[in-house]
Design a protein around this motif. Sequence first.
Motif, PDB file in Angstrom:
ATOM      1  N   ASP A   1       0.522  -1.739  -0.201  1.00 28.67           N
ATOM      2  CA  ASP A   1       0.363   0.344   0.270  1.00 28.67           C
ATOM      3  C   ASP A   1       0.657   1.578   0.166  1.00 28.67           C
ATOM      4  N   ASN A   2       2.012   1.677   0.731  1.00 32.14           N
ATOM      5  CA  ASN A   2       2.519   2.827   0.593  1.00 32.14           C
ATOM      6  C   ASN A   2       4.005   2.815  -0.663  1.00 32.14           C
ATOM      7  N   PHE A   3       3.999   1.694  -1.300  1.00 35.29           N
ATOM      8  CA  PHE A   3       4.155   2.453  -2.986  1.00 35.29           C
ATOM      9  C   PHE A   3       3.982   2.693  -3.483  1.00 35.29           C
ATOM     10  N   LEU A   4       3.296   3.351  -4.603  1.00 38.77           N
ATOM     11  CA  LEU A   4       2.804   4.612  -5.529  1.00 38.77           C
ATOM     12  C   LEU A   4       2.939   3.518  -6.523  1.00 38.77           C
ATOM     13  N   LEU A   5       1.568   3.632  -7.802  1.00 38.93           N
ATOM     14  CA  LEU A   5       1.691   3.364  -9.153  1.00 38.93           C
ATOM     15  C   LEU A   5       1.760   4.075  -9.692  1.00 38.93           C
TER      16      LEU A   5
ATOM     17  N   ASP B   1       4.246  13.270  -4.364  1.00 35.27           N
ATOM     18  CA  ASP B   1       4.569  12.775  -5.436  1.00 35.27           C
ATOM     19  C   ASP B   1       3.363  13.130  -6.447  1.00 35.27           C
ATOM     20  N   ASP B   2       4.076  12.359  -7.391  1.00 38.71           N
ATOM     21  CA  ASP B   2       3.300  13.043  -8.867  1.00 38.71           C
ATOM     22  C   ASP B   2       2.064  11.608  -9.293  1.00 38.71           C
ATOM     23  N   PHE B   3       2.665  10.115  -8.103  1.00 34.06           N
ATOM     24  CA  PHE B   3       1.485   8.955  -8.587  1.00 34.06           C
ATOM     25  C   PHE B   3       0.647   9.294  -7.198  1.00 34.06           C
ATOM     26  N   SER B   4      -0.173   7.665  -7.534  1.00 30.38           N
ATOM     27  CA  SER B   4      -1.171   7.481  -6.957  1.00 30.38           C
ATOM     28  C   SER B   4      -0.947   6.695  -5.649  1.00 30.38           C
ATOM     29  N   THR B   5      -0.484   6.351  -4.275  1.00 28.14           N
ATOM     30  CA  THR B   5      -0.776   5.132  -3.751  1.00 28.14           C
ATOM     31  C   THR B   5      -0.995   3.413  -4.407  1.00 28.14           C
TER      32      THR B   5
ATOM     33  N   LYS C   1       0.923  -6.498 -15.158  1.00 31.95           N
ATOM     34  CA  LYS C   1       2.088  -5.663 -15.159  1.00 31.95           C
ATOM     35  C   LYS C   1       1.542  -4.592 -14.318  1.00 31.95           C
ATOM     36  N   LEU C   2       2.121  -4.376 -13.220  1.00 33.42           N
ATOM     37  CA  LEU C   2       2.391  -3.127 -12.145  1.00 33.42           C
ATOM     38  C   LEU C   2       3.540  -2.186 -12.733  1.00 33.42           C
ATOM     39  N   VAL C   3       4.001  -0.840 -12.316  1.00 35.45           N
ATOM     40  CA  VAL C   3       4.967  -0.087 -11.716  1.00 35.45           C
ATOM     41  C   VAL C   3       4.937  -0.106 -10.431  1.00 35.45           C
ATOM     42  N   LEU C   4       5.457  -0.658  -9.430  1.00 35.86           N
ATOM     43  CA  LEU C   4       5.176   0.165  -8.706  1.00 35.86           C
ATOM     44  C   LEU C   4       6.557   0.828  -8.634  1.00 35.86           C
ATOM     45  N   ALA C   5       6.731   2.454  -7.514  1.00 39.20           N
ATOM     46  CA  ALA C   5       8.173   3.381  -7.264  1.00 39.20           C
ATOM     47  C   ALA C   5       7.193   3.044  -5.696  1.00 39.20           C
ATOM     48  N   LEU C   6       8.993   3.722  -4.972  1.00 40.09           N
ATOM     49  CA  LEU C   6       9.277   4.274  -3.676  1.00 40.09           C
ATOM     50  C   LEU C   6       8.642   5.418  -3.957  1.00 40.09           C
ATOM     51  N   SER C   7       8.254   6.236  -2.436  1.00 42.21           N
ATOM     52  CA  SER C   7       8.265   7.574  -2.627  1.00 42.21           C
ATOM     53  C   SER C   7       8.900   7.994  -2.514  1.00 42.21           C
ATOM     54  N   LYS C   8       9.287   9.684  -2.531  1.00 46.94           N
ATOM     55  CA  LYS C   8      10.849  10.994  -3.052  1.00 46.94           C
ATOM     56  C   LYS C   8      10.903  10.508  -1.158  1.00 46.94           C
ATOM     57  N   THR C   9       9.264  10.267  -0.381  1.00 42.27           N
ATOM     58  CA  THR C   9      10.148  11.031   0.911  1.00 42.27           C
ATOM     59  C   THR C   9      10.920  10.215   1.775  1.00 42.27           C
ATOM     60  N   LYS C  10      11.237   8.867   0.891  1.00 40.54           N
ATOM     61  CA  LYS C  10      11.942   7.952   1.477  1.00 40.54           C
ATOM     62  C   LYS C  10      13.303   8.188  -0.046  1.00 40.54           C
ATOM     63  N   TYR C  11      13.530   9.042  -0.040  1.00 42.96           N
ATOM     64  CA  TYR C  11      15.107   8.460  -0.847  1.00 42.96           C
ATOM     65  C   TYR C  11      16.217   8.940  -0.351  1.00 42.96           C
TER      66      TYR C  11
END
Length: 163
Positions: free
Chosen positions: A23-27, A59-63, A85-95
């Motif tokens: 849930d905390n990843f971005l789609l 972020d620019d994406f929805s969770t 097929k899903l591409v998930l990303a880590l939030s910028k706040t975690k970089y």
Amino acid sequence: MISFKIKEINKFMHELLIAGTFDNFLLCDGEICTATAFTINGHFNKNFFSENELNTMNDDFSTWKNIRHIAFEIIKGDKVPSKMKLVLALSKTKYEEIITKSGMDIPASDVCGLYIHILYENDSIEIITGTSLNTFTLDKTLDKYWDTTVINFFESKFQCELL
């Protein structure tokens, strides 16, 4: 970048679609093929939000949490999807945290994305990690750390097989 398979498909799908493990990843992007193909663009439609709402977004994406129920509705039924097929990303706040833990000396603004690609097809789930930087470097410290972080996360929850 690493690639591995998930051996426990039912458990993985439960964690992805019901339990909220991701849930905390971005789609960033999604495609689900059942009787028809559904494409999900995870980018926020900035025209939909007020200026105050936009100012609170990191972020620019929805969770995935906000999209998960939609994906579940598309998939639920007697048949499994022919492809997902899903591409998930880590939030910028975690970089900053990831960069610090990796030991790489770059500003967080140089990171474009830290990704997890999920592909379900032919009764198989493959996971591929990915990193994207806004600058060129031969230093792969962040890539290796992200790969290790992702595989450790998945192996703590599922049986995995490196490819």
